[in-house]
Design an enzyme around this catalytic site. Structure first.
Site: not given
Ligand SMILES: Nc1nc2c(c(=O)[nH]1)N[C@@H](CN(C=O)c1ccc(C(=O)N[C@@H](CCC(=O)O)C(=O)O)cc1)CN2
Ligand SMILES: NCC(=O)N[C@@H]1O[C@H](COP(=O)([O-])[O-])[C@@H](O)[C@H]1O
Length: 192
Positions: A12-14, A99, A101, A142, A171
């Site tokens: 949760g740093s963001n 989001n 990324h 993404d 970020e």
């Molecule tokens: N509909 C959407 N949902 C989410 C998006 C998006 O663009 N469209 N962005 C993601 C965030 N993200 C990248 O920025 C991202 C998050 C998670 C994954 C992923 O592969 N997750 C795994 C499970 C990981 C876990 O639960 O520990 C999976 O789905 O198998 C890829 C990209 C947030 N939601």
């Molecule tokens: N694709 C999604 C993804 O990788 N998100 C990344 O998870 C971290 C969360 O850090 P935080 O919990 O300290 O904010 C951040 O680096 C964010 O960009």
């Protein structure tokens, strides 16, 4: 007041930077924090008296429960949220979910690309720059319209953890800037 919901899965740093910025800027307030697991970042919400909800990432109704919880907010911010949103929430909150990324999309994004995996891939590619991207969320992971990007050099970063720390610092300012922009735009629209 422009009201946002923040969704997390990790430290949760963001979220912490959004809490601090909301107090400093006075442009928006965090109405609720939602986690898809027992995330450490929930502590930032409880320490700041922000309502929070912990859901189960394995729940097939996760996206619907998120939609119920964010109703009445103006913007949903995915801040390290690692579950993929599906269904009605993407319709009802079209162009109102963003989001952050940790790469320069469209590179190093998509299913499976999250956390340290992103930085591992960047270092393996030999790219001289990396950074972060704030984008709109749609059904394709993404792939939504880009809102803001910030760049960092990868020079001297030898481990994914080093690059992660460098990008994470960018970020925080990038996400708060994007939320301020959308809050000002939304508040101005509301005044028309
Ligand atoms: N509909 C959407 N949902 C989410 C998006 C998006 O663009 N469209 N962005 C993601 C965030 N993200 C990248 O920025 C991202 C998050 C998670 C994954 C992923 O592969 N997750 C795994 C499970 C990981 C876990 O639960 O520990 C999976 O789905 O198998 C890829 C990209 C947030 N939601
Ligand atoms: N694709 C999604 C993804 O990788 N998100 C990344 O998870 C971290 C969360 O850090 P935080 O919990 O300290 O904010 C951040 O680096 C964010 O960009």
């Amino acid at each position: 007041m422009y009201r946002i919901a923040v969704l997390i899965s990790g430290t949760g740093s963001n979220l912490k930077s959004l809490i601090e910025d909301s107090k400093a800027a006075g442009l928006y307030e965090i109405a609720i924090v939602i986690a898809d697991r027992n995330a450490k970042g929930i502590n930032h919400a409880s320490e700041n008296s922000i309502p929070f909800l912990v859901l189960d990432r394995k729940d097939p109704l996760l996206s619907d429960k998120v939609l119920d919880a964010v109703k009445g907010t103006d913007l949903v911010v995915l801040a390290g949220f690692l579950s993929i949103l599906k269904g009605q929430i993407l319709k009802e909150y079209k162009d109102r979910i963003i989001n952050i990324h940790p790469s320069l999309l469209p590179q190093f994004g998509g299913e499976g690309m999250y956390g340290l995996k992103v930085h591992e891939a960047v270092l393996k590619s030999g790219k001289l720059i990396s950074g972060c991207t704030v984008h709109y969320v749609n059904e394709d992971v993404d792939a939504g319209r880009l809102i803001l990007q910030s760049i960092v050099s990868t020079e001297g970063a030898t481990t994914p953890e080093e690059l992660q720390a460098r990008v994470l610092g960018k970020e925080h300012e990038t996400l708060t800037t994007a939320v301020r922009m959308l809050a000002m735009e939304g508040s101005a629209r509301g005044m028309r």
